[in-house]
Design a protein around this motif. Structure first.
Motif, short mmCIF file in Angstrom:
data_model
loop_
_atom_site.label_atom_id
_atom_site.label_comp_id
_atom_site.label_asym_id
_atom_site.label_seq_id
_atom_site.Cartn_x
_atom_site.Cartn_y
_atom_site.Cartn_z
N HIS A 1 61.58 48.46 -9.46
CA HIS A 1 61.33 47.45 -8.43
C HIS A 1 59.83 47.22 -8.27
CE1 HIS A 1 65.20 46.33 -6.67
NE2 HIS A 1 65.60 47.55 -7.00
N ARG A 2 59.05 48.28 -8.28
CA ARG A 2 57.59 48.14 -8.16
C ARG A 2 57.03 47.32 -9.32
NH1 ARG A 2 55.84 53.26 -8.51
NH2 ARG A 2 56.44 53.62 -6.35
N LYS B 1 57.90 43.63 -8.75
CA LYS B 1 57.07 43.06 -7.68
C LYS B 1 55.64 42.85 -8.15
CE LYS B 1 59.79 45.19 -4.01
NZ LYS B 1 59.81 46.22 -2.95
N ASP B 2 55.09 43.79 -8.90
CA ASP B 2 53.73 43.66 -9.41
C ASP B 2 53.61 42.46 -10.34
OD1 ASP B 2 52.93 45.89 -7.97
OD2 ASP B 2 52.95 47.24 -9.70
N ARG C 1 53.65 39.29 -8.18
CA ARG C 1 52.37 39.11 -7.47
C ARG C 1 51.28 38.60 -8.40
NH1 ARG C 1 53.67 44.46 -5.18
NH2 ARG C 1 54.54 44.09 -3.11
N CYS D 1 57.93 35.51 -3.11
CA CYS D 1 58.92 36.41 -3.70
C CYS D 1 59.47 37.29 -2.58
CB CYS D 1 58.28 37.27 -4.79
SG CYS D 1 59.45 38.41 -5.58
N TYR D 2 60.79 37.31 -2.47
CA TYR D 2 61.45 38.07 -1.42
C TYR D 2 62.41 39.08 -2.03
CZ TYR D 2 59.72 34.23 1.43
OH TYR D 2 58.91 33.31 2.05
N ASP D 3 62.33 40.32 -1.56
CA ASP D 3 63.25 41.38 -1.91
C ASP D 3 64.46 41.22 -0.98
OD1 ASP D 3 64.52 43.81 -2.46
OD2 ASP D 3 62.68 44.99 -2.33
N TYR E 1 66.32 39.59 -5.72
CA TYR E 1 65.10 38.86 -5.35
C TYR E 1 65.36 37.36 -5.30
CZ TYR E 1 62.60 43.16 -6.28
OH TYR E 1 62.17 44.45 -6.23
#
Length: 161
Positions: A85-86, A89-90, A93, A101-103, A110
């Motif tokens: 997940h990290r 997300k990275d 970004r 971007c929404y979790d 997402y």
């Protein structure tokens, strides 16, 4: 840095005004909320120091920029872990096409909002961001016909009383 700064009635008014149009002068803001320009400036400095006010930006009208394509992409990951997940997300970004971007909770992981110039750029961005990631099980791209309402304003106080 405080995670939950104490806000009074004037803070709530001032934050609402800043979210609507941060280009207003200190004098205009102070007149509207009943503070001096220097008191408004001190409060805005406090919001920045507390991490409440992240940045001030200019918002452009995509309808006036010919060729802008907006799309909402729902993403489901293949495997779940904090590291995976990290990493996702990275990547989101770092991608300039990714506006938001929404979790998510639920069946999809997402929601990614992308903004590009043209369908070709859209296809290239979607391929690069989602097709090349082996941990993406599925993604669904939904193109935006019309931005009916957009905004980033957040409530600062409850609606009671």
């Amino acid at each position: 840095m405080s995670t939950n700064p104490a806000l009074d009635r004037l803070d709530h008014k001032l934050l609402a005004l800043l979210q609507a149009d941060s280009g207003r002068t200190l004098e205009e803001l102070g007149h509207t909320v009943g503070l001096s320009p220097s008191a408004v400036q001190r409060r805005i400095a406090r919001y920045r120091a507390d991490g409440l006010l992240l940045r001030q930006i200019a918002v452009l009208d995509p309808g006036r920029l010919g060729g802008v394509v907006l799309a909402a992409v729902f993403v489901t990951l293949e495997q779940e872990s904090v590291a995976l997940h990290r990493a996702f997300k990275d990547r989101m970004r770092a991608a300039p096409e990714v506006q938001q971007c929404y979790d998510l909770a639920g069946s999809r992981d997402y929601l990614v909002i992308i903004a590009v110039t043209g369908m070709r750029a859209s296809r290239e961005a979607v391929d690069r961001l989602f097709m090349t990631d082996p941990n993406i099980r599925r993604f669904d791209t939904h193109f935006v016909f019309d931005a009916v309402k957009t905004g980033l304003a957040l409530p600062t106080a409850g609606t009671e009383g």
